[in-house]
Scaffold this motif. Structure first.
Motif, mmCIF file in Angstrom:
data_model
loop_
_atom_site.group_PDB
_atom_site.id
_atom_site.type_symbol
_atom_site.label_atom_id
_atom_site.label_comp_id
_atom_site.label_asym_id
_atom_site.label_seq_id
_atom_site.Cartn_x
_atom_site.Cartn_y
_atom_site.Cartn_z
ATOM 1 N N LYS A 298 0.825 -1.209 0.000
ATOM 2 C CA LYS A 298 0.000 0.000 0.000
ATOM 3 C C LYS A 298 0.857 1.255 0.000
ATOM 4 O O LYS A 298 0.514 2.265 -0.633
ATOM 5 C CB LYS A 298 -0.934 -0.003 1.211
ATOM 6 C CG LYS A 298 -1.898 1.172 1.251
ATOM 7 C CD LYS A 298 -2.802 1.085 2.475
ATOM 8 C CE LYS A 298 -3.745 2.280 2.536
ATOM 9 N NZ LYS A 298 -4.626 2.223 3.738
ATOM 10 N N ASP A 299 2.004 1.189 0.698
ATOM 11 C CA ASP A 299 2.909 2.339 0.758
ATOM 12 C C ASP A 299 3.796 2.428 -0.476
ATOM 13 O O ASP A 299 4.600 3.367 -0.595
ATOM 14 C CB ASP A 299 3.796 2.248 2.010
ATOM 15 C CG ASP A 299 3.062 2.713 3.261
ATOM 16 O OD1 ASP A 299 1.885 3.098 3.149
ATOM 17 O OD2 ASP A 299 3.672 2.688 4.347
ATOM 18 N N GLY A 300 3.663 1.468 -1.379
ATOM 19 C CA GLY A 300 4.462 1.495 -2.598
ATOM 20 C C GLY A 300 5.930 1.205 -2.378
ATOM 21 O O GLY A 300 6.792 1.676 -3.123
ATOM 22 N N ILE A 301 6.225 0.407 -1.344
ATOM 23 C CA ILE A 301 7.612 0.061 -1.011
ATOM 24 C C ILE A 301 7.926 -1.335 -1.550
ATOM 25 O O ILE A 301 7.094 -2.241 -1.472
ATOM 26 C CB ILE A 301 7.840 0.098 0.515
ATOM 27 C CG1 ILE A 301 7.508 1.489 1.064
ATOM 28 C CG2 ILE A 301 9.268 -0.286 0.863
ATOM 29 C CD1 ILE A 301 7.551 1.565 2.570
ATOM 30 N N SER A 302 9.116 -1.505 -2.063
ATOM 31 C CA SER A 302 9.535 -2.813 -2.570
ATOM 32 C C SER A 302 10.150 -3.638 -1.446
ATOM 33 O O SER A 302 11.062 -3.155 -0.752
ATOM 34 C CB SER A 302 10.561 -2.651 -3.694
ATOM 35 O OG SER A 302 10.004 -1.945 -4.781
ATOM 36 N N PRO A 303 9.690 -4.870 -1.251
ATOM 37 C CA PRO A 303 10.313 -5.755 -0.247
ATOM 38 C C PRO A 303 11.771 -6.008 -0.615
ATOM 39 O O PRO A 303 12.131 -6.009 -1.793
ATOM 40 C CB PRO A 303 9.488 -7.037 -0.341
ATOM 41 C CG PRO A 303 8.214 -6.642 -1.022
ATOM 42 C CD PRO A 303 8.565 -5.519 -1.943
ATOM 43 N N ASP A 304 12.627 -6.227 0.375
ATOM 44 C CA ASP A 304 14.026 -6.530 0.097
ATOM 45 C C ASP A 304 14.350 -7.964 0.510
ATOM 46 O O ASP A 304 13.455 -8.732 0.866
ATOM 47 C CB ASP A 304 14.951 -5.531 0.792
ATOM 48 C CG ASP A 304 14.835 -5.567 2.318
ATOM 49 O OD1 ASP A 304 14.130 -6.447 2.857
ATOM 50 O OD2 ASP A 304 15.455 -4.705 2.975
ATOM 51 N N ALA A 305 15.618 -8.319 0.463
ATOM 52 C CA ALA A 305 16.035 -9.690 0.782
ATOM 53 C C ALA A 305 15.632 -10.082 2.199
ATOM 54 O O ALA A 305 15.266 -11.238 2.454
ATOM 55 C CB ALA A 305 17.546 -9.829 0.590
ATOM 56 N N ARG A 306 15.680 -9.134 3.133
ATOM 57 C CA ARG A 306 15.288 -9.419 4.515
ATOM 58 C C ARG A 306 13.797 -9.700 4.621
ATOM 59 O O ARG A 306 13.365 -10.534 5.421
ATOM 60 C CB ARG A 306 15.654 -8.227 5.411
ATOM 61 C CG ARG A 306 17.140 -8.029 5.608
ATOM 62 C CD ARG A 306 17.736 -9.105 6.472
ATOM 63 N NE ARG A 306 19.176 -8.951 6.619
ATOM 64 C CZ ARG A 306 19.967 -9.860 7.168
ATOM 65 N NH1 ARG A 306 19.448 -10.993 7.610
ATOM 66 N NH2 ARG A 306 21.266 -9.658 7.258
ATOM 67 N N SER A 307 13.018 -9.014 3.823
ATOM 68 C CA SER A 307 11.562 -9.244 3.829
ATOM 69 C C SER A 307 11.259 -10.675 3.404
ATOM 70 O O SER A 307 10.495 -11.403 4.067
ATOM 71 C CB SER A 307 10.867 -8.261 2.883
ATOM 72 O OG SER A 307 11.256 -6.928 3.114
ATOM 73 N N TYR A 308 11.863 -11.085 2.291
ATOM 74 C CA TYR A 308 11.628 -12.441 1.790
ATOM 75 C C TYR A 308 12.200 -13.486 2.738
ATOM 76 O O TYR A 308 11.628 -14.570 2.907
ATOM 77 C CB TYR A 308 12.232 -12.590 0.395
ATOM 78 C CG TYR A 308 11.464 -11.850 -0.669
ATOM 79 C CD1 TYR A 308 10.213 -12.298 -1.083
ATOM 80 C CD2 TYR A 308 11.983 -10.704 -1.264
ATOM 81 C CE1 TYR A 308 9.492 -11.618 -2.065
ATOM 82 C CE2 TYR A 308 11.282 -10.019 -2.239
ATOM 83 C CZ TYR A 308 10.032 -10.477 -2.637
ATOM 84 O OH TYR A 308 9.326 -9.809 -3.599
ATOM 85 N N ASP A 309 13.334 -13.173 3.346
ATOM 86 C CA ASP A 309 13.935 -14.090 4.314
ATOM 87 C C ASP A 309 12.968 -14.350 5.470
ATOM 88 O O ASP A 309 12.788 -15.490 5.915
ATOM 89 C CB ASP A 309 15.242 -13.495 4.838
ATOM 90 C CG ASP A 309 15.955 -14.414 5.815
ATOM 91 O OD1 ASP A 309 16.511 -15.429 5.369
ATOM 92 O OD2 ASP A 309 15.952 -14.105 7.014
ATOM 93 N N ALA A 310 12.335 -13.273 5.935
ATOM 94 C CA ALA A 310 11.361 -13.407 7.025
ATOM 95 C C ALA A 310 10.160 -14.231 6.584
ATOM 96 O O ALA A 310 9.672 -15.087 7.334
ATOM 97 C CB ALA A 310 10.909 -12.024 7.490
ATOM 98 N N LEU A 311 9.674 -13.999 5.370
ATOM 99 C CA LEU A 311 8.511 -14.741 4.873
ATOM 100 C C LEU A 311 8.805 -16.231 4.744
ATOM 101 O O LEU A 311 7.960 -17.072 5.093
ATOM 102 C CB LEU A 311 8.071 -14.172 3.523
ATOM 103 C CG LEU A 311 7.453 -12.772 3.555
ATOM 104 C CD1 LEU A 311 7.249 -12.256 2.136
ATOM 105 C CD2 LEU A 311 6.129 -12.789 4.315
#
Length: 323
Positions: A205-218
Motif C-alpha cells: 500500500k505504501d508502494g515500497i519494494s520488499p528486500d532480501a530481509r523481507s523475503y527471508d522473514a517470509l
C-alpha cells in the motif's frame, strides 16, 4: 612572501598552544592524547569522562572525534548503564547533546544514544530523546527509529511498535522497508503467516519494494508454520525474480525440511544448489548434516558428509566423526 609564511607559521603554533591549553584546563578530567587518535581511544576517553560525570568533556569529545574521522560506535555511551546514576547521566547527556557542533555530528551522537538506550531496555527514554530531537529539529530519519522498532518487535510489543510508526508519520518521517521488516520478522518468527501477510499488504500500500530481509522473514514464517513446500516455491520465485537470496533463507528451508521429517528431500535440496557458491555449500551441507545427526538419521548424514569430503568442504569436529 617570507613574512606571510612566518605569520602563518606563528598562527599555527599559537593554534596548537591554544588547543593544548583548552585540553588541559582544570575542569577536564580527561587529557587528550598527542598524535593521531583512534575510534577506540575516543570511546575510552568518553567512558572515562562520562563515568566521572564530566559531561562538558563528553560533549567536546563527541564534537572533535568526527573531525578526526573517528565516528561513534556502540561503545561510545557504554558508561550509561542501569545503575543508580543512570537518570542523572541521561539528563546530563540530554543537556549537552544539543550543544554539539555540526549537524551530522550531533545527529550521529543522538542516534547512537538511542541505540544504547534500547540495548538497556529503556525504550521509553529513547522515545523521550526522540522528542528532544523533534523539538530541536535535529534531523530525524527512519534509521533513528530503527533501534526502537527492533526492541519492541523482539519483545513482541507489536501495538506499541505501530504507535511508534504513527509517530514517525506525524513527524513526516517515511516508514522504510527496514522499519516494516521488524514487524514482519516478529510475526514470521512465531509462524503467524496471517499477520505477516497483513504487514506485506501495508508494504504494498505504501508502494515500497520488499528486500532480501523481507523475503527471508517470509520464508522463515512459512517454514515455522509447517508449510515447507510453500517455502521452497517462494525460494524458486525469488530466484526467478532476481531477488538476492540470503544464506539464512536457505538455512530456514533446511531447518523446516528436517523438522517436518523430509530427510531425503533435505539431501536433494542441498544437492540442487551445490556448486553455485562455496560458502553457501559449506553452510548448507554442514547445517543439514548437523540437524540429521540430532535426529539420529545417520545414513542420510553420511551421504551429506561424503559429499562434503568430495567437494573439499570443511566440517566441524562434531560431525566429522560419523564417517
Amino acid at each position: 612572501m617570507s613574512l606571510l609564511r612566518r605569520r602563518l607559521a606563528k598562527q599555527s603554533v599559537n593554534s596548537r598552544i591554544l588547543f593544548q591549553i583548552l585540553a588541559d584546563r582544570s575542569f577536564s578530567t580527561v587529557k587528550f592524547p598527542p598524535g593521531r587518535r583512534s575510534t577506540t581511544e575516543f570511546d575510552q576517553l568518553i567512558y572515562k569522562a562520562g563515568s566521572s560525570g564530566d559531561f562538558e568533556t563528553v560533549r567536546r569529545l563527541l564534537t572533535s572525534r568526527v573531525a578526526h574521522g573517528c565516528f561513534n560506535t556502540s561503545d561510545t555511551f557504554k558508561f550509561l548503564t542501569n545503575t543508580a546514576s543512570y537518570s542523572s547521566a541521561l539528563e546530563d547527556l540530554r543537556r549537552v547533546l544539543p550543544q554539539i557542533d555540526g549537524r551530522f555530528t550531533r545527529k550521529n551522537a543522538y542516534d547512537i544514544l538511542i541505540a544504547r538506550l534500547c540495548k538497556l531496555g529503556r525504550v521509553e527514554d529513547a522515545l523521550i530523546v526522540i522528542g528532544d530531537m523533534s523539538s530541536g529539529r535535529f534531523s530525524l530519519t527512519p534509521s533513528t527509529f530503527h533501534p526502537i522498532l527492533c526492541a519492541l518487535a523482539r519483545k513482541n510489543k507489536i501495538e506499541e511498535g505501530w504507535r511508534v510508526v504513527e509517530s514517525m508519520r506525524s513527524n513526516s518521517i517515511p516508514v522504510d522497508i527496514t522499519s516494516y521488516n521488524y514487524f514482519l520478522t516478529s510475526h514470521c518468527y512465531d509462524g503467524d503467516v496471517e499477520e505477516a501477510s497483513e504487514v506485506m499488504r501495508k508494504i504494498e500500500k505504501d508502494g515500497i519494494s520488499p528486500d532480501a530481509r523481507s523475503y527471508d522473514a517470509l520464508v522463515l514464517g512459512v517454514c515455522r508454520a509447517g508449510k515447507v513446500e510453500a517455502a521452497m516455491a517462494m525460494l524458486r520465485r525469488m530466484e526467478e525474480d532476481g531477488v538476492n537470496v540470503l544464506y539464512s533463507t536457505h538455512a530456514h528451508v533446511i531447518a523446516g525440511i528436517v523438522e517436518e521429517g523430509y530427510y531425503a528431500l533435505g539431501v536433494e535440496f542441498v544437492l540442487a544448489y551445490a556448486g553455485r557458491d562455496l560458502r553457501l555449500d559449506a553452510e548448507s551441507f554442514g547445517s543439514l548434516a548437523g540437524k540429521l545427526m540430532k535426529k539420529k538419521r545417520f545414513e542420510e548424514a553420511k551421504i551429506v558428509l561424503k559429499e562434503m569430503v568430495m567437494r573439499g568442504l570443511r566440517m566441524g569436529d562434531d560431525i566429522e566423526g560419523i564417517l
